[in-house]
Enzyme design. Structure first.
Site, short mmCIF file in Angstrom:
data_model
loop_
_atom_site.label_atom_id
_atom_site.label_comp_id
_atom_site.label_asym_id
_atom_site.label_seq_id
_atom_site.Cartn_x
_atom_site.Cartn_y
_atom_site.Cartn_z
N SER A 110 0.82 -1.21 0.00
CA SER A 110 0.00 0.00 0.00
C SER A 110 0.86 1.27 0.00
CB SER A 110 -0.91 0.00 1.24
OG SER A 110 -1.56 1.24 1.39
N TYR A 133 -2.40 5.47 -4.22
CA TYR A 133 -3.48 6.42 -3.99
C TYR A 133 -3.12 7.69 -4.75
CZ TYR A 133 -5.58 3.73 -0.18
OH TYR A 133 -6.22 2.77 0.55
N THR A 159 -5.99 2.73 -6.85
CA THR A 159 -7.24 2.68 -6.10
C THR A 159 -8.05 3.94 -6.38
OG1 THR A 159 -6.29 1.30 -4.35
CG2 THR A 159 -8.27 2.56 -3.80
N HIS A 279 -13.65 -1.61 -1.06
CA HIS A 279 -12.69 -1.21 -0.02
C HIS A 279 -12.97 -1.94 1.29
CE1 HIS A 279 -9.54 2.04 -0.06
NE2 HIS A 279 -9.48 1.70 1.21
#
Length: 388
Positions: A110, A133, A159, A279
């Site tokens: 992530s 992101y 995402t 999510h």
């Protein structure tokens, strides 16, 4: 004290993680937004799908191996990109990546991980996936992409469902912030988690390794608070995805798809794969479960891209259900996080071993010997979720 061999399912890991991980970080994983209805439905809808048992079929030789994004995988499973994994167990992203590598499946890192891209790359041999992101600071985004390329990441996951942040009541009540608020309740809780505290004292990785020291003006966790509050971009559009694809140049995966029209738009924007995802029920509460919309999305994109799915998958049987309804594979989040928080790397390895075994045995009971042959015919009621 239990050993990994004594753990038999994800629920065993969840209960142990609840005892060993500080409440604010355990609840960060074990929660959804608002009423948590979508969080619950992800798992409940999977359970509604019933298997068609077949007997007297030669199932002596079986394989659950497949390919994901064109690369061999020991089973149709990858570890999902999860934020703050390194707060479940010290150096958690590195340990989870190593367990995934040992198990022969992909690992996803992530943007908001504790260990950095470079940390994970230095401690693994197999290329991993990096999740992005999209922030307002496009120079920072370009830098992240370049760092992922330098680390030889095999795919970039973008995402799209975090333009704004859904409210998770438990995080507010626990004082989860950046940095966490040292309330009396939290300090008392930490005093009961000596194993966790000892691990954290033994590592230098406590902040957000991909952001601190890399984003403009972010020198420590305190300066990160102001930066992060301003960075999620509500203006994000498909044109941004095209720009990202040009910057990246490799395999591009779009995560956060719940609608067939959006799936088609992702294909048009150049996605090589899509992840059907809500999510984990942490954003739009009241959205449909991922398994309920999976068939319509698979139908919408056909064979143009690979379709992956996450949300509610905690067992090998859940993997089998998703594959039966058209998913190329699934990503698991909470299942491996519980295992990590409970036992570190050995926990994740055991969790993946259990999922693989359950997938193999359940596939055999359905009369199939290879995961490539699994389809809707293994389900008694494949249309029960039609229409969400």
């Amino acid at each position: 004290m239990p050993s990994p061999a004594q753990m038999t399912c994800t629920e065993d890991f969840r209960r142990l993680a609840q005892r060993r991980v500080p409440r604010m970080f355990y609840d960060y994983v074990d929660s959804g937004s608002w009423t948590e209805s979508t969080y619950r439905d992800n798992a409940l809808d999977l359970q509604k799908l019933k298997f068609r048992q077949r007997v007297a079929v030669d199932i002596a030789h079986r394989t659950i191996g497949t390919t994901l994004l064109g690369e061999p995988a020991a089973m149709p499973v990858a570890l999902a990109p999860t934020g703050m994994t390194g707060m479940q167990w010290a150096d958690g992203e590195i340990l989870a990546a190593q367990a995934a590598e040992q198990s022969g499946i992909p690992f996803s890192l992530s943007t908001v991980s504790i260990c950095s891209i470079e940390d994970v790359a230095a401690h693994t041999q197999r290329p991993f996936w990096f999740q992005l992101y999209v922030m307002r600071d496009r120079a920072f985004i370009r830098d992240l992409i370049e760092r992922a390329k330098a680390a030889a990441c095999a795919a970039l996951i973008v995402t799209l469902d975090l333009q704004v942040v859904g409210q998770r009541h438990k995080d507010i009540k626990n004082g989860l912030s950046t940095p966490p608020r040292p309330t009396l309740k939290n300090l008392i809780d930490l005093a009961t988690k000596l194993r966790w505290c000892k691990g954290m004292m033994g590592t230098r990785r406590h902040g957000f390794g991909n952001i601190i020291g890399h984003a403009k003006g972010v020198k420590d966790v305190h300066s990160l608070t102001r930066w992060s509050a301003e960075q999620f971009d509500p203006t994000l559009s498909w044109k941004d995805l095209e720009w990202i694809k040009q910057c990246w140049g490799g395999k591009l995966v779009v995560k956060g798809i719940l609608d067939a029209d959006d799936a088609r738009l992702a294909v048009a924007a150049g996605a090589d794969a899509i992840i059907v995802s809500n999510h984990g029920g942490r954003q739009l509460d009241g959205a449909p479960s991922t398994i309920s919309v999976l068939p319509s999305i698979v139908q919408a994109v056909g064979t143009q891209v690979e379709v992956l799915m996450d949300g509610g998958v905690t067992s090998g049987q859940d993997v089998l259900r998703a594959v039966a309804l058209g998913a190329r594979g699934v990503l698991i989040g909470r299942a491996f996080l519980y295992a990590l928080g409970a036992m570190g790397r050995p926990g994740v390895s055991r969790c993946l071993e259990l999922i693989a075994k359950e997938l193999d045995v359940s596939m055999a009971f359905c009369g199939k010997t290879t995961i490539a042959d699994v389809d809707r015919s293994i389900l008694v009621n494949p249309d029960i979720l039609q229409g969400g």
